[in-house]
Write a protein that holds these residues in place. Structure first.
Motif, mmCIF file in Angstrom:
data_model
loop_
_atom_site.group_PDB
_atom_site.id
_atom_site.type_symbol
_atom_site.label_atom_id
_atom_site.label_comp_id
_atom_site.label_asym_id
_atom_site.label_seq_id
_atom_site.Cartn_x
_atom_site.Cartn_y
_atom_site.Cartn_z
ATOM 1 N N UNK A 206 -5.924 -0.693 10.184
ATOM 2 C CA UNK A 206 -7.102 -0.217 9.237
ATOM 3 C C UNK A 206 -8.110 -1.520 9.336
ATOM 4 N N UNK A 207 -7.873 -2.577 8.938
ATOM 5 C CA UNK A 207 -8.938 -3.753 9.231
ATOM 6 C C UNK A 207 -9.619 -3.733 10.388
ATOM 7 N N UNK A 208 -8.958 -3.577 11.573
ATOM 8 C CA UNK A 208 -9.613 -3.439 12.826
ATOM 9 C C UNK A 208 -10.614 -2.341 13.029
ATOM 10 N N UNK A 209 -10.346 -1.068 12.375
ATOM 11 C CA UNK A 209 -10.871 -0.205 12.450
ATOM 12 C C UNK A 209 -12.256 -0.204 11.320
ATOM 13 N N UNK A 210 -11.982 -0.981 10.262
ATOM 14 C CA UNK A 210 -12.966 -1.193 9.346
ATOM 15 C C UNK A 210 -14.466 -2.236 9.876
ATOM 16 N N UNK A 211 -13.590 -3.205 10.774
ATOM 17 C CA UNK A 211 -14.687 -4.312 11.384
ATOM 18 C C UNK A 211 -15.242 -3.407 12.314
ATOM 19 N N UNK B 213 10.736 9.694 -4.774
ATOM 20 C CA UNK B 213 10.193 8.377 -4.683
ATOM 21 C C UNK B 213 10.834 7.552 -3.715
ATOM 22 N N UNK B 214 12.052 7.571 -3.286
ATOM 23 C CA UNK B 214 12.647 6.706 -2.218
ATOM 24 C C UNK B 214 12.020 7.281 -0.992
ATOM 25 N N UNK B 215 12.033 8.545 -0.942
ATOM 26 C CA UNK B 215 11.493 9.106 0.504
ATOM 27 C C UNK B 215 10.136 8.636 0.594
ATOM 28 N N UNK B 216 9.224 8.681 -0.409
ATOM 29 C CA UNK B 216 7.832 8.696 -0.494
ATOM 30 C C UNK B 216 7.542 6.947 0.008
ATOM 31 N N UNK B 217 8.443 5.968 -0.547
ATOM 32 C CA UNK B 217 8.220 4.682 -0.411
ATOM 33 C C UNK B 217 8.685 4.373 1.053
ATOM 34 N N UNK B 218 9.618 5.148 1.509
ATOM 35 C CA UNK B 218 10.246 5.015 2.905
ATOM 36 C C UNK B 218 9.038 5.343 3.920
ATOM 37 N N UNK C 4 0.915 -1.288 0.004
ATOM 38 C CA UNK C 4 -0.020 -0.118 0.033
ATOM 39 C C UNK C 4 0.844 1.280 -0.038
ATOM 40 N N UNK C 5 0.624 2.224 -0.874
ATOM 41 C CA UNK C 5 1.390 3.421 -1.013
ATOM 42 C C UNK C 5 0.964 4.238 0.217
ATOM 43 N N UNK C 6 1.881 5.250 0.514
ATOM 44 C CA UNK C 6 1.705 6.374 1.388
ATOM 45 C C UNK C 6 0.583 6.924 1.130
ATOM 46 N N UNK C 7 -0.077 7.545 -0.003
ATOM 47 C CA UNK C 7 -1.199 8.182 -0.245
ATOM 48 C C UNK C 7 -2.620 7.235 -0.322
ATOM 49 N N UNK C 8 -2.422 6.166 -0.670
ATOM 50 C CA UNK C 8 -3.202 4.956 -0.509
ATOM 51 C C UNK C 8 -3.647 4.884 0.845
ATOM 52 N N UNK C 9 -2.782 4.648 1.535
ATOM 53 C CA UNK C 9 -2.869 4.351 3.077
ATOM 54 C C UNK C 9 -3.591 5.278 3.841
ATOM 55 N N UNK C 10 -3.066 6.655 3.460
ATOM 56 C CA UNK C 10 -3.830 7.922 4.123
ATOM 57 C C UNK C 10 -5.311 8.080 3.667
ATOM 58 N N UNK C 11 -5.378 7.628 2.500
ATOM 59 C CA UNK C 11 -7.033 8.039 1.808
ATOM 60 C C UNK C 11 -7.965 7.062 2.073
#
Length: 224
Positions: free
Chosen positions: A198-203, A175-180, A34-41
Protein backbone atom coordinates in the motif's frame (compact mmCIF):
# COMPACT_ATOMS: atom_id res chain seq x y z
CA UNK A 1 4.61 0.23 59.82
CA UNK A 2 2.95 -2.88 58.42
CA UNK A 3 0.29 -0.76 56.70
CA UNK A 4 3.00 1.43 55.17
CA UNK A 5 4.90 -1.62 53.87
CA UNK A 6 1.68 -3.08 52.50
CA UNK A 7 0.89 0.18 50.77
CA UNK A 8 4.36 0.45 49.22
CA UNK A 9 4.21 -3.16 48.08
CA UNK A 10 0.83 -2.70 46.47
CA UNK A 11 1.97 0.60 44.92
CA UNK A 12 5.00 -1.11 43.45
CA UNK A 13 2.80 -3.78 41.92
CA UNK A 14 0.46 -1.16 40.48
CA UNK A 15 3.35 0.86 39.08
CA UNK A 16 4.90 -2.23 37.52
CA UNK A 17 1.55 -3.23 36.05
CA UNK A 18 1.04 0.27 34.71
CA UNK A 19 4.47 0.30 33.11
CA UNK A 20 3.83 -3.09 31.53
CA UNK A 21 0.48 -1.88 30.20
CA UNK A 22 2.06 1.27 28.78
CA UNK A 23 4.78 -0.76 27.09
CA UNK A 24 2.17 -3.11 25.66
CA UNK A 25 0.17 -0.17 24.26
CA UNK A 26 3.29 1.40 22.76
CA UNK A 27 4.20 -1.88 21.08
CA UNK A 28 0.68 -2.24 19.76
CA UNK A 29 0.72 1.33 18.42
CA UNK A 30 4.00 0.60 16.71
CA UNK A 31 2.47 -2.31 14.81
CA UNK A 32 -0.16 -1.03 12.41
CA UNK A 33 -3.40 -2.89 13.02
CA UNK A 34 -5.57 -2.64 9.91
CA UNK A 35 -8.91 -4.44 9.68
CA UNK A 36 -9.97 -6.43 6.62
CA UNK A 37 -12.40 -3.79 5.33
CA UNK A 38 -10.07 -0.90 6.12
CA UNK A 39 -7.34 -2.64 4.16
CA UNK A 40 -9.60 -3.14 1.14
CA UNK A 41 -11.06 0.38 1.28
CA UNK A 42 -7.72 2.17 1.53
CA UNK A 43 -6.62 0.20 -1.52
CA UNK A 44 -9.71 1.66 -3.19
CA UNK A 45 -8.28 5.03 -2.21
CA UNK A 46 -5.25 4.28 -4.37
CA UNK A 47 -7.58 3.32 -7.21
CA UNK A 48 -9.52 6.59 -6.83
CA UNK A 49 -6.30 8.57 -7.20
CA UNK A 50 -5.38 6.64 -10.34
CA UNK A 51 -8.85 7.32 -11.74
CA UNK A 52 -8.11 11.02 -11.22
CA UNK A 53 -4.87 10.61 -13.17
CA UNK A 54 -6.81 8.79 -15.90
CA UNK A 55 -9.38 11.59 -16.07
CA UNK A 56 -6.71 14.28 -16.42
CA UNK A 57 -4.83 12.21 -19.00
CA UNK A 58 -7.98 11.60 -21.07
CA UNK A 59 -8.73 15.33 -21.11
CA UNK A 60 -5.20 16.17 -22.25
CA UNK A 61 -5.24 13.44 -24.90
CA UNK A 62 -8.43 14.74 -26.51
CA UNK A 63 -7.64 18.45 -26.12
CA UNK A 64 -4.18 18.13 -27.64
CA UNK A 65 -2.47 19.40 -24.49
CA UNK A 66 1.00 18.17 -23.61
CA UNK A 67 1.11 14.83 -21.83
CA UNK A 68 4.01 12.54 -21.05
CA UNK A 69 2.37 9.38 -22.36
CA UNK A 70 4.69 7.17 -20.30
CA UNK A 71 2.93 8.42 -17.16
CA UNK A 72 -0.33 6.92 -18.44
CA UNK A 73 1.45 3.64 -19.03
CA UNK A 74 2.93 3.71 -15.52
CA UNK A 75 -0.52 4.36 -14.06
CA UNK A 76 -2.00 1.45 -16.01
CA UNK A 77 0.86 -0.80 -14.90
CA UNK A 78 0.12 0.14 -11.28
CA UNK A 79 -3.52 -0.75 -11.86
CA UNK A 80 -2.36 -4.13 -13.11
CA UNK A 81 0.12 -4.96 -10.34
CA UNK A 82 -1.59 -3.45 -7.31
CA UNK A 83 -5.29 -3.47 -8.16
CA UNK A 84 -5.84 -6.33 -10.61
CA UNK A 85 -3.11 -8.82 -9.65
CA UNK A 86 -3.37 -8.16 -5.90
CA UNK A 87 -6.49 -6.35 -4.65
CA UNK A 88 -8.93 -7.97 -7.06
CA UNK A 89 -7.35 -11.38 -6.57
CA UNK A 90 -8.02 -11.06 -2.84
CA UNK A 91 -11.66 -10.31 -3.61
CA UNK A 92 -11.95 -13.15 -6.13
CA UNK A 93 -10.19 -15.74 -3.96
CA UNK A 94 -11.43 -14.83 -0.49
CA UNK A 95 -14.54 -12.62 -0.62
CA UNK A 96 -16.61 -13.53 -3.68
CA UNK A 97 -16.62 -17.31 -2.99
CA UNK A 98 -17.91 -16.73 0.54
CA UNK A 99 -20.89 -14.73 -0.74
CA UNK A 100 -21.56 -17.23 -3.52
CA UNK A 101 -21.43 -20.18 -1.12
CA UNK A 102 -23.83 -18.40 1.26
CA UNK A 103 -26.16 -17.43 -1.59
CA UNK A 104 -25.90 -13.74 -0.68
CA UNK A 105 -25.37 -10.79 -3.06
CA UNK A 106 -24.83 -13.34 -5.82
CA UNK A 107 -25.97 -11.01 -8.64
CA UNK A 108 -23.71 -8.23 -7.39
CA UNK A 109 -20.72 -10.59 -7.15
CA UNK A 110 -21.40 -11.85 -10.69
CA UNK A 111 -21.34 -8.29 -12.03
CA UNK A 112 -18.19 -7.45 -10.08
CA UNK A 113 -16.43 -10.49 -11.55
CA UNK A 114 -17.42 -9.49 -15.09
CA UNK A 115 -16.20 -5.94 -14.50
CA UNK A 116 -12.85 -7.24 -13.25
CA UNK A 117 -12.47 -9.10 -16.55
CA UNK A 118 -13.45 -6.06 -18.61
CA UNK A 119 -11.09 -3.87 -16.62
CA UNK A 120 -8.16 -6.16 -17.36
CA UNK A 121 -8.89 -5.94 -21.08
CA UNK A 122 -8.88 -2.14 -20.92
CA UNK A 123 -5.70 -2.10 -18.84
CA UNK A 124 -3.84 -4.31 -21.32
CA UNK A 125 -4.93 -2.07 -24.19
CA UNK A 126 -3.72 1.05 -22.40
CA UNK A 127 -0.38 -0.54 -21.51
CA UNK A 128 0.15 -1.70 -25.10
CA UNK A 129 -0.82 1.64 -26.61
CA UNK A 130 1.36 3.73 -24.30
CA UNK A 131 4.56 1.88 -25.13
CA UNK A 132 4.99 4.40 -27.95
CA UNK A 133 6.55 7.77 -27.20
CA UNK A 134 4.31 9.54 -29.68
CA UNK A 135 0.70 8.71 -30.57
CA UNK A 136 -1.29 9.68 -33.62
CA UNK A 137 -4.48 11.67 -33.15
CA UNK A 138 -6.53 8.49 -33.64
CA UNK A 139 -4.40 6.61 -31.10
CA UNK A 140 -4.75 9.44 -28.57
CA UNK A 141 -8.51 9.32 -28.98
CA UNK A 142 -8.55 5.53 -28.57
CA UNK A 143 -6.52 5.63 -25.36
CA UNK A 144 -8.67 8.46 -23.99
CA UNK A 145 -11.75 6.38 -24.74
CA UNK A 146 -10.38 3.36 -22.88
CA UNK A 147 -9.44 5.52 -19.89
CA UNK A 148 -12.95 7.00 -19.74
CA UNK A 149 -14.57 3.57 -20.00
CA UNK A 150 -12.39 2.41 -17.12
CA UNK A 151 -13.34 5.45 -15.01
CA UNK A 152 -17.03 5.05 -15.82
CA UNK A 153 -17.00 1.40 -14.75
CA UNK A 154 -14.76 1.53 -11.69
CA UNK A 155 -16.23 4.60 -9.99
CA UNK A 156 -19.55 2.83 -9.27
CA UNK A 157 -17.79 -0.54 -8.99
CA UNK A 158 -15.68 0.44 -6.00
CA UNK A 159 -18.49 2.52 -4.49
CA UNK A 160 -20.81 -0.49 -4.53
CA UNK A 161 -18.15 -2.66 -2.90
CA UNK A 162 -17.48 -0.04 -0.20
CA UNK A 163 -21.14 0.51 0.65
CA UNK A 164 -22.70 -2.92 0.06
CA UNK A 165 -20.27 -5.83 -0.27
CA UNK A 166 -17.64 -4.99 2.34
CA UNK A 167 -20.14 -4.02 5.09
CA UNK A 168 -22.05 -7.28 4.47
CA UNK A 169 -18.89 -9.27 5.16
CA UNK A 170 -19.27 -8.60 8.89
CA UNK A 171 -22.62 -10.38 8.93
CA UNK A 172 -21.42 -13.23 6.73
CA UNK A 173 -18.45 -14.45 8.76
CA UNK A 174 -17.47 -14.64 12.43
CA UNK A 175 -15.25 -12.05 14.09
CA UNK A 176 -12.47 -14.63 14.37
CA UNK A 177 -12.65 -15.43 10.66
CA UNK A 178 -12.83 -11.72 9.84
CA UNK A 179 -9.69 -10.99 11.88
CA UNK A 180 -7.88 -14.00 10.38
CA UNK A 181 -8.75 -12.77 6.90
CA UNK A 182 -7.09 -9.43 7.62
CA UNK A 183 -3.95 -11.19 8.82
CA UNK A 184 -3.92 -13.35 5.68
CA UNK A 185 -4.23 -10.22 3.51
CA UNK A 186 -1.29 -8.61 5.30
CA UNK A 187 0.90 -11.69 4.80
CA UNK A 188 -0.06 -11.88 1.13
CA UNK A 189 0.78 -8.21 0.65
CA UNK A 190 4.25 -8.62 2.15
CA UNK A 191 4.91 -11.76 0.10
CA UNK A 192 3.79 -10.21 -3.17
CA UNK A 193 5.49 -6.82 -2.81
CA UNK A 194 8.36 -7.57 -0.44
CA UNK A 195 7.00 -5.04 2.05
CA UNK A 196 4.07 -2.69 2.51
CA UNK A 197 2.47 -2.72 -0.94
CA UNK A 198 0.00 0.00 0.00
CA UNK A 199 2.74 2.48 0.95
CA UNK A 200 4.65 1.61 -2.23
CA UNK A 201 1.53 2.19 -4.35
CA UNK A 202 0.80 5.53 -2.66
CA UNK A 203 4.38 6.68 -3.26
CA UNK A 204 4.12 5.69 -6.93
CA UNK A 205 0.80 7.48 -7.39
CA UNK A 206 2.14 10.58 -5.66
CA UNK A 207 5.16 10.68 -7.97
CA UNK A 208 2.93 10.49 -11.07
CA UNK A 209 0.58 13.18 -9.73
CA UNK A 210 3.53 15.50 -9.13
CA UNK A 211 4.91 14.94 -12.62
CA UNK A 212 1.50 15.75 -14.08
CA UNK A 213 1.17 18.80 -11.80
CA UNK A 214 -2.08 17.59 -10.22
CA UNK A 215 -0.77 16.69 -6.77
CA UNK A 216 -1.78 19.96 -5.05
CA UNK A 217 -5.24 19.37 -3.58
CA UNK A 218 -5.99 23.11 -3.78
CA UNK A 219 -6.19 22.76 -7.56
CA UNK A 220 -9.54 21.01 -7.15
CA UNK A 221 -11.17 23.65 -4.96
CA UNK A 222 -13.84 25.51 -6.97
CA UNK A 223 -13.60 29.35 -7.17
CA UNK A 224 -16.98 30.00 -5.54
Amino acid sequence: MQDRRSFLTKSGILLASGAALLTSCEEKDGDEDVSTNEDLMREHGVLKRILLIYDEAANRLTSGNDLEIALVGQSAQLIKTFIEDYHEKLEEDHLFPRFEKAGQLVDLVKTLRIQHEKGRILTQRVIAATRKQQLTEAERAAVAGDLRWFIRMYSPHEAREDTVLFPALHKLISKHEYDSLGEDFEKKEKQQFGGDGFDMAVDHVTAIEKKMNIYDLNLFTPPV
